[in-house]
Scaffold this motif. Sequence first.
Motif, PDB file in Angstrom:
ATOM      1  N   ILE A 119      43.182  20.696 -13.574  1.00 39.93           N
ATOM      2  CA  ILE A 119      42.013  21.525 -13.263  1.00 39.93           C
ATOM      3  C   ILE A 119      40.858  20.650 -12.793  1.00 39.93           C
ATOM      4  CG2 ILE A 119      40.257  23.034 -14.259  1.00 39.93           C
ATOM      5  CD1 ILE A 119      42.382  24.290 -15.971  1.00 39.93           C
ATOM      6  N   PHE A 120      40.655  19.511 -13.444  1.00 36.45           N
ATOM      7  CA  PHE A 120      39.562  18.611 -13.061  1.00 36.45           C
ATOM      8  C   PHE A 120      39.780  18.058 -11.654  1.00 36.45           C
ATOM      9  CE2 PHE A 120      37.277  14.399 -13.639  1.00 36.45           C
ATOM     10  CZ  PHE A 120      36.008  14.966 -13.537  1.00 36.45           C
ATOM     11  N   ARG A 121      41.020  17.730 -11.324  1.00 38.24           N
ATOM     12  CA  ARG A 121      41.315  17.226  -9.990  1.00 38.24           C
ATOM     13  C   ARG A 121      41.168  18.309  -8.936  1.00 38.24           C
ATOM     14  NH1 ARG A 121      46.591  13.742 -12.036  1.00 38.24           N
ATOM     15  NH2 ARG A 121      45.424  11.855 -12.616  1.00 38.24           N
ATOM     16  N   ALA A 122      41.348  19.557  -9.335  1.00 38.65           N
ATOM     17  CA  ALA A 122      41.170  20.660  -8.388  1.00 38.65           C
ATOM     18  C   ALA A 122      39.699  20.949  -8.137  1.00 38.65           C
ATOM     19  CB  ALA A 122      41.866  21.915  -8.913  1.00 38.65           C
ATOM     20  N   THR A 123      38.877  20.867  -9.186  1.00 35.75           N
ATOM     21  CA  THR A 123      37.458  21.192  -9.042  1.00 35.75           C
ATOM     22  C   THR A 123      36.637  19.997  -8.569  1.00 35.75           C
ATOM     23  OG1 THR A 123      37.122  20.706 -11.402  1.00 35.75           O
ATOM     24  CG2 THR A 123      37.567  23.002 -10.796  1.00 35.75           C
ATOM     25  N   HIS A 124      37.032  18.790  -8.978  1.00 35.71           N
ATOM     26  CA  HIS A 124      36.298  17.574  -8.597  1.00 35.71           C
ATOM     27  C   HIS A 124      37.299  16.500  -8.186  1.00 35.71           C
ATOM     28  CE1 HIS A 124      33.664  19.822 -11.339  1.00 35.71           C
ATOM     29  NE2 HIS A 124      32.650  19.311 -10.657  1.00 35.71           N
ATOM     30  N   GLU A 126      37.429  13.996  -6.097  1.00 36.61           N
ATOM     31  CA  GLU A 126      37.042  12.586  -5.971  1.00 36.61           C
ATOM     32  C   GLU A 126      36.988  11.906  -7.337  1.00 36.61           C
ATOM     33  OE1 GLU A 126      36.832  10.880  -3.349  1.00 36.61           O
ATOM     34  OE2 GLU A 126      37.015  12.482  -1.866  1.00 36.61           O
ATOM     35  N   LEU A 127      36.473  12.616  -8.336  1.00 39.20           N
ATOM     36  CA  LEU A 127      36.406  12.069  -9.689  1.00 39.20           C
ATOM     37  C   LEU A 127      37.759  12.158 -10.391  1.00 39.20           C
ATOM     38  CD1 LEU A 127      32.983  13.543 -10.906  1.00 39.20           C
ATOM     39  CD2 LEU A 127      33.458  11.192 -10.220  1.00 39.20           C
ATOM     40  N   LEU A 133      39.991   6.755 -14.214  1.00 39.24           N
ATOM     41  CA  LEU A 133      40.383   7.865 -15.073  1.00 39.24           C
ATOM     42  C   LEU A 133      41.884   7.835 -15.340  1.00 39.24           C
ATOM     43  CD1 LEU A 133      39.747  10.483 -16.583  1.00 39.24           C
ATOM     44  CD2 LEU A 133      40.001  11.717 -14.422  1.00 39.24           C
ATOM     45  N   ARG A 134      42.643   7.492 -14.300  1.00 41.61           N
ATOM     46  CA  ARG A 134      44.095   7.404 -14.469  1.00 41.61           C
ATOM     47  C   ARG A 134      44.450   6.298 -15.454  1.00 41.61           C
ATOM     48  NH1 ARG A 134      47.519   7.370  -9.046  1.00 41.61           N
ATOM     49  NH2 ARG A 134      46.315   9.291  -8.898  1.00 41.61           N
ATOM     50  N   MET A 135      43.781   5.165 -15.379  1.00 44.00           N
ATOM     51  CA  MET A 135      44.036   4.066 -16.311  1.00 44.00           C
ATOM     52  C   MET A 135      43.640   4.457 -17.727  1.00 44.00           C
ATOM     53  SD  MET A 135      45.538   1.636 -14.756  1.00 44.00           S
ATOM     54  CE  MET A 135      45.370   0.412 -16.050  1.00 44.00           C
ATOM     55  N   LEU A 136      42.537   5.205 -17.859  1.00 48.00           N
ATOM     56  CA  LEU A 136      42.107   5.666 -19.169  1.00 48.00           C
ATOM     57  C   LEU A 136      43.171   6.555 -19.803  1.00 48.00           C
ATOM     58  CD1 LEU A 136      40.009   6.146 -21.417  1.00 48.00           C
ATOM     59  CD2 LEU A 136      39.064   7.999 -20.017  1.00 48.00           C
ATOM     60  N   CYS A 137      43.722   7.451 -19.014  1.00 48.09           N
ATOM     61  CA  CYS A 137      44.751   8.361 -19.532  1.00 48.09           C
ATOM     62  C   CYS A 137      46.014   7.603 -19.925  1.00 48.09           C
ATOM     63  CB  CYS A 137      45.071   9.436 -18.506  1.00 48.09           C
ATOM     64  SG  CYS A 137      43.713  10.597 -18.227  1.00 48.09           S
ATOM     65  N   LYS A 138      46.401   6.637 -19.119  1.00 48.29           N
ATOM     66  CA  LYS A 138      47.566   5.827 -19.469  1.00 48.29           C
ATOM     67  C   LYS A 138      47.332   5.078 -20.771  1.00 48.29           C
ATOM     68  CE  LYS A 138      49.416   5.149 -14.802  1.00 48.29           C
ATOM     69  NZ  LYS A 138      49.735   4.160 -13.736  1.00 48.29           N
ATOM     70  N   GLY A 139      46.118   4.570 -20.938  1.00 49.99           N
ATOM     71  CA  GLY A 139      45.776   3.895 -22.186  1.00 49.99           C
ATOM     72  C   GLY A 139      45.850   4.831 -23.380  1.00 49.99           C
ATOM     73  N   LEU A 140      45.433   6.071 -23.191  1.00 54.32           N
ATOM     74  CA  LEU A 140      45.500   7.059 -24.272  1.00 54.32           C
ATOM     75  C   LEU A 140      46.942   7.385 -24.639  1.00 54.32           C
ATOM     76  CD1 LEU A 140      42.639   9.524 -23.257  1.00 54.32           C
ATOM     77  CD2 LEU A 140      42.681   8.000 -25.232  1.00 54.32           C
TER      78      LEU A 140
END
Length: 327
Positions: A119-124, A126-127, A133-140
């Motif tokens: 949803i975030f990639r659909a609405t924003h 570029e962010l 953000l992708r690295m943050l998610c992989k870290g999580l």
Amino acid sequence: MVQAQASNNGPPYIPATAMVGGHPTTSLDVPISAVFLAFYLLAAVGNMTVFQTNRIRGHKFLMSWAMFGFCMARNATFVLRIVWAYRPHNARLIIAVQIFAAAGVLVSYIVALLLSLRIFRATHPELGWNPKLRMLCKGLYILLFVSFVLTISFTIESFYTLNLKIKKVALWVQRASSLVQLLFNLTSLIILSLSISLPRTTPPENFGTGSLKKKTTILSIVMFFVLFIISFRFGIAWTDPRPASNPAWFDSKPAFYVIEYVLELVVIYTLLLTRFDRMFWVPNGSAKAGDYHIWSGYGQKDEGERLSSSGEESVLQLKPYGNDTER
């Protein structure tokens, strides 16, 4: 911490501290567990049917398969709980129940994060597609996995020792793990909130079936119940253990079954019945801003298409259909 009591044959030892849901009984817990078993089995069949039907059509939505695994883990949990009711002094059964109870729920956490990212990639875009953000998610993901492995390891170890220092370490590992799980789910909530609150610089790139508003509403409902469950678990983990003879209200059977499992079923059936496999599908090759928009308004061929839940694979060749065609 209260010292553990030895089981009939020595280690592993049956804890003398109160456990959420208490020790199961044949008169009460067996019929209740059988009912939950039926609901989870039905959900498992539903998710696998959806997955296989989509797979035959070339629509590989792997989150349906993951939810099937979640349901099967819960089936194992309740089968073991029924057996435990008939063999109350078997500490190994208690260990197995706790492992399966801890393992299955992680799937719902990961699914919630993946859906909020879409949803975030659909609405924003570029962010949402920002490499940081992708690295943050992989870290999580890595942190969640490591915390799970450590929790299981120390939980098993705590059953095989009477050493209070080791038991204290195991307790703090469980507390740290519950904190990691809470932060993981709060990240999903933050991402979903940002997709709603941040001003948009470009038109949204819708995906799958249904409007973004409908997707956001459904995911908000799912996330509310997921956060409620993990908050309950977090609160229990950070509360001092109580003796089995004097359990707290959150150790009661109503709290255990309603908060832990009824709310889980709400999450599972909400996703299943709303056909999130169609609603949250994204095209293969979606890896940067604009990729959702490229395929907007398109459907797939019934023959030769390859769809994926990951959104990180090769681009499809799609054929436009009418507006009433579902993906």
